[in-house]
Design an enzyme around this catalytic site. Sequence first.
Site, PDB file in Angstrom:
ATOM      1  N   GLU A   1       0.855  -1.193   0.000  1.00 47.10           N
ATOM      2  CA  GLU A   1       0.000   0.000   0.000  1.00 47.10           C
ATOM      3  C   GLU A   1       0.886   1.236   0.000  1.00 47.10           C
ATOM      4  O   GLU A   1       1.861   1.303   0.753  1.00 47.10           O
ATOM      5  CB  GLU A   1      -0.917   0.021   1.227  1.00 47.10           C
ATOM      6  CG  GLU A   1      -1.746   1.288   1.364  1.00 47.10           C
ATOM      7  CD  GLU A   1      -2.657   1.281   2.596  1.00 47.10           C
ATOM      8  OE1 GLU A   1      -3.114   0.189   2.994  1.00 47.10           O
ATOM      9  OE2 GLU A   1      -2.902   2.371   3.155  1.00 47.10           O
TER      10      GLU A   1
ATOM     11  N   GLU B   1      -2.429  11.545   3.052  1.00 45.52           N
ATOM     12  CA  GLU B   1      -3.483  11.423   4.043  1.00 45.52           C
ATOM     13  C   GLU B   1      -3.419  12.657   4.927  1.00 45.52           C
ATOM     14  O   GLU B   1      -2.353  13.220   5.168  1.00 45.52           O
ATOM     15  CB  GLU B   1      -3.313  10.177   4.907  1.00 45.52           C
ATOM     16  CG  GLU B   1      -3.493   8.861   4.190  1.00 45.52           C
ATOM     17  CD  GLU B   1      -3.318   7.687   5.129  1.00 45.52           C
ATOM     18  OE1 GLU B   1      -4.332   7.080   5.528  1.00 45.52           O
ATOM     19  OE2 GLU B   1      -2.153   7.392   5.474  1.00 45.52           O
TER      20      GLU B   1
END
Length: 260
Positions: free
Chosen positions: A136, A141
């Site tokens: 990932e 974010e």
Amino acid sequence: MWLRLLVFLVAVVSAHAAEWKLVWSDEFNAPRGTPPDLTKWTYDLGGGGWGNNELEIYTNKRENVAHDGTGHLVIHAVKTGSGEYTSARIKSQGKYTVQYGKIAARMKIPRGQGIWPAFWMLGDDISTADWPACGEIDVMENIGKEPSIVHGTIHGPGYSGGNSIGHSSTLADDTPLWQDFHIYAIEWSRDSIRFLLDEKVYAAIAPRDLPPNTRWVYDHPFFLLLNLAVGGNWPGSPDRTTQFPQQLTVDWVRVWQTTD
């Protein structure tokens, strides 16, 4: 003289080979109220916490994800009359994957305690290798209680979740990211992933940065994801200061690869 000329020619060829070429994009120029381009995106649907104790239910409803008619795709996080939260998570799984290159999105993020926007990538072998062995890459974010900070992170076997490898960047003078559009990007090659905010590199991760006896799993195709989560272990839950709806406004998503 000839040696200097050879060095110059090699430098010219190398510089040319390293030029970025746009290979895929979504400019989100569709009419107002239309859904994401289903030739490029599909949906994750439902609730259940998504492995992070998140509170939202992801839908494919226009009230949660649609074009605004002015060149953007907007993901809305909504609090319903019954107190539930709905939002959207779209992905290019089964539509488009990329291995290496520059992957970027120009976005204006939401704000508020418990709000968690993300632009990220998963290995396309997730259905067989499972997570985190598939790998990932979190291109960006942000959690609402840190309005000026962007996080770039990788998760893999032996370094996932709370043990992931990540870095962050803070805007000058602690300016909140939600005040304007910013470009969030990675430059991904066989032996490194560099994280960029507004075209400036703020971190790089390479195989040597992994914990001992773990694997670099960023050597195969990945698909793209965009989502707006509500609550969860990391951001915490919304509180009385959190206003709804919140929106993640995406101007474009683009992928470049080097011409070599």
